[in-house]
Design a protein around this motif. Sequence first.
Motif, short mmCIF file in Angstrom:
data_model
loop_
_atom_site.label_atom_id
_atom_site.label_comp_id
_atom_site.label_asym_id
_atom_site.label_seq_id
_atom_site.Cartn_x
_atom_site.Cartn_y
_atom_site.Cartn_z
N GLY A 1 0.82 -1.19 0.00
CA GLY A 1 0.00 0.00 0.00
C GLY A 1 0.86 1.24 0.00
N ILE A 2 0.28 2.33 0.51
CA ILE A 2 1.00 3.59 0.60
C ILE A 2 0.70 4.26 1.94
N LEU A 3 1.66 5.02 2.39
CA LEU A 3 1.51 5.89 3.55
C LEU A 3 1.62 7.32 3.05
N ASN A 4 0.60 8.11 3.33
CA ASN A 4 0.67 9.54 3.08
C ASN A 4 0.72 10.21 4.44
N ILE A 5 1.66 11.11 4.60
CA ILE A 5 1.81 11.79 5.89
C ILE A 5 2.01 13.28 5.62
N ILE A 6 1.27 14.10 6.38
CA ILE A 6 1.34 15.56 6.21
C ILE A 6 1.55 16.21 7.57
N ILE A 7 2.34 17.25 7.59
CA ILE A 7 2.53 18.04 8.79
C ILE A 7 1.57 19.23 8.71
N LYS A 8 0.87 19.50 9.80
CA LYS A 8 -0.18 20.53 9.80
C LYS A 8 0.36 21.88 10.27
N HIS A 9 1.48 22.28 9.72
CA HIS A 9 2.12 23.53 10.11
C HIS A 9 2.75 24.17 8.88
N THR A 10 2.94 25.48 8.93
CA THR A 10 3.51 26.21 7.79
C THR A 10 4.94 26.68 8.06
N SER A 11 5.53 26.24 9.16
CA SER A 11 6.90 26.64 9.47
C SER A 11 7.79 25.44 9.75
N ALA A 12 7.36 24.27 9.30
CA ALA A 12 8.14 23.04 9.40
C ALA A 12 7.77 22.19 8.18
N ALA A 13 8.54 21.14 7.92
CA ALA A 13 8.30 20.33 6.73
C ALA A 13 8.72 18.89 7.00
N LEU A 14 8.38 18.02 6.04
CA LEU A 14 8.77 16.61 6.08
C LEU A 14 9.59 16.30 4.84
N ALA A 15 10.58 15.44 5.00
CA ALA A 15 11.41 15.05 3.87
C ALA A 15 11.93 13.63 4.09
N VAL A 16 12.44 13.04 3.03
CA VAL A 16 13.14 11.76 3.09
C VAL A 16 14.56 12.01 2.64
N ASN A 17 15.51 11.52 3.46
CA ASN A 17 16.91 11.68 3.09
C ASN A 17 17.77 10.76 3.93
N GLU A 18 19.06 10.97 3.92
CA GLU A 18 20.10 10.18 4.58
C GLU A 18 19.77 9.87 6.04
N ASN A 19 19.81 8.59 6.40
CA ASN A 19 19.48 8.23 7.78
C ASN A 19 20.67 7.73 8.58
N ALA A 20 21.87 7.77 8.03
CA ALA A 20 23.03 7.20 8.71
C ALA A 20 23.97 8.26 9.27
N ASP A 21 24.40 9.19 8.46
CA ASP A 21 25.41 10.16 8.88
C ASP A 21 24.74 11.45 9.35
N PRO A 22 24.82 11.76 10.64
CA PRO A 22 24.17 12.98 11.15
C PRO A 22 24.76 14.26 10.57
N ASP A 23 25.96 14.20 9.98
CA ASP A 23 26.52 15.39 9.34
C ASP A 23 25.64 15.89 8.21
N VAL A 24 24.91 14.98 7.56
CA VAL A 24 24.01 15.38 6.47
C VAL A 24 22.95 16.33 7.02
N ARG A 25 22.39 16.01 8.17
CA ARG A 25 21.35 16.86 8.76
C ARG A 25 21.92 18.22 9.16
N THR A 26 23.12 18.22 9.71
CA THR A 26 23.77 19.48 10.09
C THR A 26 24.04 20.33 8.85
N ASP A 27 24.55 19.69 7.81
CA ASP A 27 24.83 20.42 6.57
C ASP A 27 23.55 20.96 5.93
N LEU A 28 22.49 20.15 5.90
CA LEU A 28 21.23 20.63 5.34
C LEU A 28 20.70 21.84 6.09
N ASN A 29 20.77 21.80 7.41
CA ASN A 29 20.33 22.95 8.21
C ASN A 29 21.14 24.19 7.84
#
Length: 137
Positions: free
Chosen positions: A34-62
Amino acid sequence: MIHQTEFSLRAYPRGIHLVTAEVMRQLPELPSKGILNIIIKHTSAALAVNENADPDVRTDLNAIFNSLVPENAPFYLHVDEGPDDMPSHAKSILVGPALTLPITDGHLNLGTWQGIYLCEFRNHGGRRKLVATVIGE
């Protein structure tokens, strides 16, 4: 089968946060496909899919988001809620509020190094409300 649930993520500080496990704990047992649809009910945050292993990716994206959309730009008109407010709206437009993910054999069918991110663009965004809809058989 259609199942919908609304839940909140705990408050996170400004930044990009891996929340896959926290989201999965809130979901019902997933169907075989099937599928999962997920939405965040806010206009100042978001959802994404990306790298789940190296926390440096999250720091760099920020850092990238903060560089692309800086605070205190002289042309901002929407400034009543502080210097992080208008930039958080712009960043959430760039990333988007929703994800649609495949379900296979009762699990999210993500790549080996993929996870669900909460992109928290406010300094003090608080708990974030999400709606998850599972459609499957």
